[in-house]
Design a protein around this motif. Sequence first.
Motif, mmCIF file in Angstrom:
data_model
loop_
_atom_site.group_PDB
_atom_site.id
_atom_site.type_symbol
_atom_site.label_atom_id
_atom_site.label_comp_id
_atom_site.label_asym_id
_atom_site.label_seq_id
_atom_site.Cartn_x
_atom_site.Cartn_y
_atom_site.Cartn_z
ATOM 1 N N PRO A 53 32.888 35.964 43.523
ATOM 2 C CA PRO A 53 33.567 34.722 44.118
ATOM 3 C C PRO A 53 32.711 33.609 44.368
ATOM 4 O O PRO A 53 33.144 32.455 44.090
ATOM 5 C CB PRO A 53 34.140 35.211 45.365
ATOM 6 C CG PRO A 53 34.311 36.986 45.067
ATOM 7 C CD PRO A 53 32.994 37.091 44.274
ATOM 8 N N ASP A 84 33.377 29.494 43.260
ATOM 9 C CA ASP A 84 33.291 28.512 44.095
ATOM 10 C C ASP A 84 32.069 27.516 43.544
ATOM 11 O O ASP A 84 32.502 26.182 43.928
ATOM 12 C CB ASP A 84 32.798 28.877 45.460
ATOM 13 C CG ASP A 84 34.001 29.620 46.227
ATOM 14 O OD1 ASP A 84 35.225 29.622 45.669
ATOM 15 O OD2 ASP A 84 33.671 30.423 47.053
ATOM 16 N N HIS A 106 35.334 39.589 40.230
ATOM 17 C CA HIS A 106 36.733 39.267 39.378
ATOM 18 C C HIS A 106 36.205 39.320 38.083
ATOM 19 O O HIS A 106 35.307 39.209 37.590
ATOM 20 C CB HIS A 106 36.844 37.969 39.823
ATOM 21 C CG HIS A 106 37.152 37.640 41.332
ATOM 22 N ND1 HIS A 106 38.265 38.056 42.132
ATOM 23 C CD2 HIS A 106 36.730 36.629 42.229
ATOM 24 C CE1 HIS A 106 38.222 37.661 43.339
ATOM 25 N NE2 HIS A 106 37.316 36.724 43.419
ATOM 26 N N MET A 137 43.151 32.210 38.775
ATOM 27 C CA MET A 137 42.741 31.632 39.855
ATOM 28 C C MET A 137 42.486 30.180 39.553
ATOM 29 O O MET A 137 42.952 29.057 40.417
ATOM 30 C CB MET A 137 41.304 32.103 40.556
ATOM 31 C CG MET A 137 41.428 33.186 41.308
ATOM 32 S SD MET A 137 39.831 33.694 42.247
ATOM 33 C CE MET A 137 38.834 34.466 40.902
ATOM 34 N N VAL A 172 39.774 35.421 37.161
ATOM 35 C CA VAL A 172 39.190 34.010 37.322
ATOM 36 C C VAL A 172 39.886 32.973 36.525
ATOM 37 O O VAL A 172 40.417 31.939 37.125
ATOM 38 C CB VAL A 172 37.704 33.688 37.086
ATOM 39 C CG1 VAL A 172 37.014 32.517 36.960
ATOM 40 C CG2 VAL A 172 36.890 34.799 37.540
#
Length: 69
Positions: A49, A53, A11, A19, A16
């Motif tokens: 990703p 997380d 990304h 998101m 990001v």
Amino acid sequence: MTTATITRKWHTTAEVAAMLGFGLSKTKMLVATGEIRSVKVGRNRRILPAWVDEYVQRCADEAAREWAA
């Protein structure tokens, strides 16, 4: 003939930010301070990703500790 689907592995900082619901400057600061891990690819930063997380989980863990105190 089989068609392969390529899923994105990286990304951008802007992706990001979207998101997480953060501004781009805040996200760039989190990347610069190492709070969100990234790698430099050419002139750009890319973020896995899983690293997004990790950041979210770390924030959630810190919030849970604050609530428990």
